[in-house]
Design a protein around this motif. Structure first.
Motif, PDB file in Angstrom:
ATOM      1  N   GLY A  10      15.256  -2.424  -1.824  1.00  0.00           N
ATOM      2  CA  GLY A  10      14.916  -1.226  -1.056  1.00  0.00           C
ATOM      3  C   GLY A  10      13.635  -0.576  -1.557  1.00  0.00           C
ATOM      4  O   GLY A  10      12.803  -0.110  -0.773  1.00  0.00           O
ATOM      5  N   TYR A  11      13.463  -0.563  -2.881  1.00  0.00           N
ATOM      6  CA  TYR A  11      12.255   0.007  -3.479  1.00  0.00           C
ATOM      7  C   TYR A  11      11.029  -0.793  -3.052  1.00  0.00           C
ATOM      8  O   TYR A  11       9.998  -0.214  -2.675  1.00  0.00           O
ATOM      9  N   GLN A  16       6.134  -1.333   0.234  1.00  0.00           N
ATOM     10  CA  GLN A  16       5.376  -2.052   1.260  1.00  0.00           C
ATOM     11  C   GLN A  16       5.088  -1.149   2.458  1.00  0.00           C
ATOM     12  O   GLN A  16       3.992  -1.173   3.011  1.00  0.00           O
ATOM     13  N   GLU A  17       6.082  -0.343   2.848  1.00  0.00           N
ATOM     14  CA  GLU A  17       5.864   0.591   3.951  1.00  0.00           C
ATOM     15  C   GLU A  17       4.726   1.558   3.618  1.00  0.00           C
ATOM     16  O   GLU A  17       3.867   1.839   4.452  1.00  0.00           O
ATOM     17  N   GLU A  19       2.193   1.082   1.574  1.00  0.00           N
ATOM     18  CA  GLU A  19       0.923   0.348   1.658  1.00  0.00           C
ATOM     19  C   GLU A  19       0.495   0.158   3.112  1.00  0.00           C
ATOM     20  O   GLU A  19      -0.678   0.325   3.447  1.00  0.00           O
ATOM     21  N   ASP A  20       1.450  -0.201   3.977  1.00  0.00           N
ATOM     22  CA  ASP A  20       1.143  -0.403   5.393  1.00  0.00           C
ATOM     23  C   ASP A  20       0.667   0.895   6.049  1.00  0.00           C
ATOM     24  O   ASP A  20      -0.275   0.885   6.850  1.00  0.00           O
ATOM     25  N   LEU A  21       1.320   1.999   5.712  1.00  0.00           N
ATOM     26  CA  LEU A  21       0.922   3.285   6.278  1.00  0.00           C
ATOM     27  C   LEU A  21      -0.488   3.664   5.835  1.00  0.00           C
ATOM     28  O   LEU A  21      -1.307   4.115   6.643  1.00  0.00           O
ATOM     29  N   LYS A  22      -0.767   3.472   4.574  1.00  0.00           N
ATOM     30  CA  LYS A  22      -2.104   3.790   4.056  1.00  0.00           C
ATOM     31  C   LYS A  22      -3.168   2.917   4.713  1.00  0.00           C
ATOM     32  O   LYS A  22      -4.296   3.368   4.953  1.00  0.00           O
ATOM     33  N   ALA A  23      -2.804   1.683   5.027  1.00  0.00           N
ATOM     34  CA  ALA A  23      -3.752   0.767   5.672  1.00  0.00           C
ATOM     35  C   ALA A  23      -4.051   1.188   7.107  1.00  0.00           C
ATOM     36  O   ALA A  23      -5.085   0.806   7.668  1.00  0.00           O
ATOM     37  N   GLN A  24      -3.179   1.986   7.715  1.00  0.00           N
ATOM     38  CA  GLN A  24      -3.385   2.449   9.088  1.00  0.00           C
ATOM     39  C   GLN A  24      -4.350   3.632   9.176  1.00  0.00           C
ATOM     40  O   GLN A  24      -4.850   3.949  10.255  1.00  0.00           O
TER      41      GLN A  24
END
Length: 164
Positions: A10-11, A16-17, A19-24
């Motif tokens: 879960g961590y 990963q979420e 990192e993905d948000l920051k990449a957006q």
């Protein structure tokens, strides 16, 4: 706030979420820039939509960042025992209806009732914590008080975990 239990898996999913948000971020900033160049912002739906997306993105990033230091990361493969604790799979039977249910006890950030896991901080999770096979628990639910008997407590490790 106290420590928040979370499985290793879960961590990693939440990291990963994040990192993905920051990449957006760059794409949303570009969309806002392009919408600004269209002129009058008072009637610019593209600008409003991009700003709303940016607000939701930043709120989620802020939320995750605020929780990360509080996480107590636990490896499900190292947990065992005979009592219902984080990481245990507990089978219960409703004493009135004889309906049987199984729950994997996880933290609030990786529990998902759709895949059979519940939070140790939920009413059901809190009622089960520390109990063992054969004990009865009472859960205050929206439909009223429900009495369960614990049929089994087992530790399946990460093989019992379904995050999606």
């Amino acid at each position: 706030m106290d420590r928040i239990p979370i499985s290793t898996q879960g961590y990693e999913k939440i990291k990963q979420e994040l990192e993905d948000l920051k990449a957006q971020r760059p794409a949303i900033i570009q969309a806002i820039k392009e919408a600004r160049e269209e002129g009058d912002l008072s009637e610019n739906a593209g600008y409003d939509a991009a700003r709303e997306r940016q607000g939701m993105l930043e709120a989620r990033i802020s939320y995750i960042n605020s929780r990360m230091p509080l996480f107590d990361v636990l490896d499900l493969d190292t947990l065992n025992g005979d009592r219902a604790i984080f990481g245990a799979t507990v089978e219960v039977e409703d004493i009135d209806t004889e309906e049987k249910r199984r729950f994997l006890l996880l933290g609030p950030d990786d529990a998902n009732h759709k895949n059979g896991s519940i939070s140790v901080m939920s009413p059901m999770g809190m009622a089960l914590l520390g109990k063992e096979e054969g004990e009865e628990v009472i859960v205050e639910a929206p439909r009223g008080r429900i009495e369960y008997e614990i049929l089994s407590v087992e530790f399946l490790g990460s093989k019992g975990l379904k995050l999606d």
